[in-house]
Design an enzyme around this catalytic site. Structure first.
Site, PDB file in Angstrom:
ATOM      1  N   ASP A 142      42.125  21.383  48.573  1.00 54.84           N
ATOM      2  CA  ASP A 142      42.625  22.717  49.482  1.00 54.84           C
ATOM      3  C   ASP A 142      41.203  23.668  49.594  1.00 54.84           C
ATOM      4  OD1 ASP A 142      45.376  21.769  49.772  1.00 54.84           O
ATOM      5  OD2 ASP A 142      45.474  22.642  47.549  1.00 54.84           O
ATOM      6  N   HIS A 149      42.410  21.989  38.736  1.00 54.03           N
ATOM      7  CA  HIS A 149      43.755  21.537  38.977  1.00 54.03           C
ATOM      8  C   HIS A 149      44.320  20.809  37.809  1.00 54.03           C
ATOM      9  CE1 HIS A 149      45.142  17.551  40.295  1.00 54.03           C
ATOM     10  NE2 HIS A 149      45.141  18.092  41.029  1.00 54.03           N
TER      11      HIS A 149
HETATM   12  N1  ACO Z   1      40.389  31.174  39.043  1.00 56.19           N
HETATM   13  C1  ACO Z   1      39.642  31.740  37.434  1.00 56.19           C
HETATM   14  N2  ACO Z   1      40.300  30.971  36.687  1.00 56.19           N
HETATM   15  C2  ACO Z   1      40.896  29.993  36.588  1.00 56.19           C
HETATM   16  C3  ACO Z   1      41.536  28.985  38.327  1.00 56.19           C
HETATM   17  C4  ACO Z   1      40.984  30.540  38.660  1.00 56.19           C
HETATM   18  N3  ACO Z   1      41.282  29.700  40.012  1.00 56.19           N
HETATM   19  N4  ACO Z   1      42.376  27.630  37.792  1.00 56.19           N
HETATM   20  C5  ACO Z   1      41.714  27.849  35.968  1.00 56.19           C
HETATM   21  N5  ACO Z   1      41.244  29.271  35.582  1.00 56.19           N
HETATM   22  C6  ACO Z   1      41.840  29.560  34.871  1.00 56.19           C
HETATM   23  C7  ACO Z   1      42.809  30.302  33.416  1.00 56.19           C
HETATM   24  O1  ACO Z   1      42.333  31.542  33.208  1.00 56.19           O
HETATM   25  C8  ACO Z   1      42.458  29.430  31.534  1.00 56.19           C
HETATM   26  O2  ACO Z   1      41.338  30.277  31.806  1.00 56.19           O
HETATM   27  P1  ACO Z   1      41.348  30.896  29.483  1.00 56.19           P
HETATM   28  O3  ACO Z   1      41.263  29.330  29.203  1.00 56.19           O
HETATM   29  O4  ACO Z   1      40.431  31.421  29.576  1.00 56.19           O
HETATM   30  O5  ACO Z   1      42.748  31.327  29.816  1.00 56.19           O
HETATM   31  C9  ACO Z   1      42.325  28.456  32.133  1.00 56.19           C
HETATM   32  O6  ACO Z   1      40.975  27.945  33.570  1.00 56.19           O
HETATM   33  C10 ACO Z   1      42.446  26.605  32.741  1.00 56.19           C
HETATM   34  O7  ACO Z   1      43.838  27.190  33.349  1.00 56.19           O
HETATM   35  P2  ACO Z   1      45.255  27.418  33.072  1.00 56.19           P
HETATM   36  O8  ACO Z   1      45.993  27.613  34.183  1.00 56.19           O
HETATM   37  O9  ACO Z   1      45.719  26.788  32.164  1.00 56.19           O
HETATM   38  O10 ACO Z   1      45.097  25.613  34.415  1.00 56.19           O
HETATM   39  P3  ACO Z   1      46.753  25.015  34.853  1.00 56.19           P
HETATM   40  O11 ACO Z   1      46.529  23.281  35.094  1.00 56.19           O
HETATM   41  O12 ACO Z   1      48.146  25.418  35.142  1.00 56.19           O
HETATM   42  O13 ACO Z   1      46.639  25.504  36.500  1.00 56.19           O
HETATM   43  C11 ACO Z   1      46.109  25.606  38.778  1.00 56.19           C
HETATM   44  C12 ACO Z   1      45.619  24.672  37.340  1.00 56.19           C
HETATM   45  C13 ACO Z   1      47.291  26.439  39.337  1.00 56.19           C
HETATM   46  C14 ACO Z   1      45.558  24.337  39.911  1.00 56.19           C
HETATM   47  C15 ACO Z   1      44.776  26.385  38.241  1.00 56.19           C
HETATM   48  O14 ACO Z   1      43.660  26.626  37.936  1.00 56.19           O
HETATM   49  C16 ACO Z   1      44.851  27.642  39.763  1.00 56.19           C
HETATM   50  O15 ACO Z   1      45.782  28.199  40.067  1.00 56.19           O
HETATM   51  N6  ACO Z   1      44.184  27.276  40.903  1.00 56.19           N
HETATM   52  C17 ACO Z   1      43.717  28.066  41.855  1.00 56.19           C
HETATM   53  C18 ACO Z   1      44.958  28.078  42.720  1.00 56.19           C
HETATM   54  C19 ACO Z   1      44.741  26.494  43.941  1.00 56.19           C
HETATM   55  O16 ACO Z   1      43.760  25.767  44.543  1.00 56.19           O
HETATM   56  N7  ACO Z   1      45.677  25.240  43.839  1.00 56.19           N
HETATM   57  C20 ACO Z   1      45.685  24.054  44.167  1.00 56.19           C
HETATM   58  C21 ACO Z   1      45.978  23.278  43.216  1.00 56.19           C
HETATM   59  S1  ACO Z   1      45.564  21.653  43.857  1.00 56.19           S
HETATM   60  C22 ACO Z   1      46.907  21.203  44.653  1.00 56.19           C
HETATM   61  O17 ACO Z   1      48.215  21.394  44.080  1.00 56.19           O
HETATM   62  C23 ACO Z   1      46.440  20.140  45.829  1.00 56.19           C
END
Ligand code: ACO
Length: 433
Positions: free
Chosen positions: A368, A310
């Site tokens: 979610d 998140h």
């Molecule tokens: N699975 C695997 N790796 C992940 C995940 C995941 N779900 N989420 C983040 N990471 C990793 C990224 O690859 C990144 O790794 P790195 O530092 O080695 O490059 C690190 O964790 C940080 O991730 P970011 O993408 O920079 O985090 P951001 O805050 O931009 O993204 C998000 C947040 C979009 C929610 C992301 O965690 C994601 O895509 N999750 C899956 C989709 C999801 O569940 N969304 C619902 C959000 S809640 C809502 O809207 C109600």
């Protein structure tokens, strides 16, 4: 923003010139550096696409501490509200700032209940959509169309009209969403029932048919109420910010909420529960989890664990904990408590919470992760998941919109840009190009 909140100043030096910028304290959480005069004093803008370090407003409604995994509505923790309160009481709290007295709650519930019907002419409007329209496509259209049916509550300068529009939207949203569903499955629209509570009435409008009796199970109704409560508000997320920006031009409230519905529709925002359920189905059995964990960690594989991570929470999303319990209750009721999907979800969560990759990046389950399992067990198709999110979030959008309209400092939202295009050049006639 009141002057009393100022806690100091920050000095910024740019092009050899120093400017003093006021710093304002929050009641809890990060303070802000007020850059409103920066452009006038230095000729520079700040640059923050995605708003990772930018507060776009001050607000009294909702507070999130992402590090602690804390979500407060008007100061009350979400887990207490989910356990001890119910959706309409939380609506009152978000809208008016305090928990209602018994009499206030009774009046509020009566007001909402008495506005649940849609103008009958709106049934014609529904029939204009294609049979296979997505419920969210219908909702964007129908919510915007409310302004064509309820002219007497579109004057945003009149507090009474603002109030009536707010009650109307909270009351009518379940009817709009349920009818979008009924239309998509080719069943007749079911009118609301005033003897049922808000969540039970929504289930009645979705699942009852004229040819058979339908009794809403209390466990299901409570689960639905909890889903609504958990999604009611989440401070300045993308759809809420969209509503505020639309409202900043003094657009009517129905149009503003339609803008919020449109923004929520995107898979990066409201659509993640659908994606998570699809992922759990794809994994299928517990023995396949390691394969998917490995894929999630592989930088060359675009796969991500849906329902994990998140932007704000860097700890367990407090809503996910409540949702896990609700999932168990609902699956027990429908007799699938041993369902492979729940087993996969629980085992996946356990493994991920111990895995160094996820621990190091503070990737925890978000709301979610379990909500799709619950909605699926309740009988909703995945296409309805985001529509249910939208009807639940409506109160948050309205509370934030009302707060903005009532703020004397409110001005039209107008972001600036770092221009990277061509500099001025002369037009070339088409024959000379
Ligand atoms: N699975 C695997 N790796 C992940 C995940 C995941 N779900 N989420 C983040 N990471 C990793 C990224 O690859 C990144 O790794 P790195 O530092 O080695 O490059 C690190 O964790 C940080 O991730 P970011 O993408 O920079 O985090 P951001 O805050 O931009 O993204 C998000 C947040 C979009 C929610 C992301 O965690 C994601 O895509 N999750 C899956 C989709 C999801 O569940 N969304 C619902 C959000 S809640 C809502 O809207 C109600």
């Amino acid at each position: 923003m009141s002057e009393q909140k100022q806690q100091g100043t920050a000095t910024l030096t740019v092009d050899g010139k120093s400017v003093e910028l006021p710093v304002y304290a929050a009641s809890v959480g990060p303070s802000v550096i007020d850059v409103r005069k920066l452009y006038a004093e230095t000729g520079h803008f700040t640059f923050d696409p995605g708003f990772t370090s930018t507060a776009a407003c001050d607000s009294d409604i909702t507070y999130i501490d992402g590090g602690k995994g804390e979500l407060l509505h008007r100061g009350y923790p979400i887990d207490q509200l989910a356990e001890k309160s119910h959706f309409l009481e939380v609506c009152y709290l978000l809208l008016y700032g305090e928990l209602p007295s018994k009499a206030q709650l009774t009046t509020f519930e009566k007001n909402v209940t008495e506005h649940t019907m849609l103008h009958e002419q709106m049934t014609n409007f529904y029939r204009g959509f294609r049979r296979d329209a997505h419920p969210m496509a219908i909702m964007v259209g129908v919510v915007g169309a409310l302004s064509a049916f309820y002219h007497d509550s579109t004057d945003i300068t009149d507090p009474m009209q603002r109030e009536i529009a707010s009650i109307r939207m909270i009351a009518k949203m379940p009817t709009i969403a349920a009818w979008a569903y009924k239309y998509s499955v080719g069943q007749p629209f079911v009118y609301p029932r005033n003897d049922l509570d808000y969540a039970a009435n929504f289930m009645h409008m979705c699942f009852s048919v004229p040819c058979a009796e339908y009794n809403v199970d209390p466990v299901m109704a409570q689960a639905m109420d909890r889903i609504m409560t958990l999604h009611a508000d989440h401070e300045q997320n993308a759809s809420t910010s969209t509503v505020r920006l639309a409202g900043s031009s003094d657009a009517n409230p129905f149009a503003c909420i339609a803008a919020g519905v449109a923004c929520l529709w995107g898979p990066a925002h409201g659509g993640a529960n659908e994606a998570c359920l699809n992922m759990l189905r794809e994994i299928g059995t517990v023995d396949r989890i390691p394969e998917f964990i490995a894929r999630a960690k592989d930088k060359d594989d675009p796969f991500r664990l849906m329902g994990f991570g998140h932007r704000v929470y860097k700890n367990y999303d407090p809503r996910a904990k409540v949702m896990e319990q609700t999932a168990k209750e609902v699956l027990e009721l429908v007799g699938t408590e041993d369902s492979p999907i729940l087993q996969v979800a629980q085992e996946l969560e356990k493994i991920a919470l111990e895995d160094e990759y996820f621990v190091k990046r503070s990737l925890y389950p978000n709301v979610d992760f379990y909500s799709g399992i619950v909605l699926n067990a309740m009988g909703f198709p995945t296409s309805m998941f985001t529509a249910i999110f939208a009807l639940s979030r409506t109160v948050g959008w309205i509370a934030q919109w009302k707060e903005m309209i009532g703020d004397p400092d409110q001005r039209i939202g107008r972001p600036r840009q770092l221009y990277t295009g061509a500099t001025a050049r002369d037009y070339v006639p088409v024959d000379d190009r």
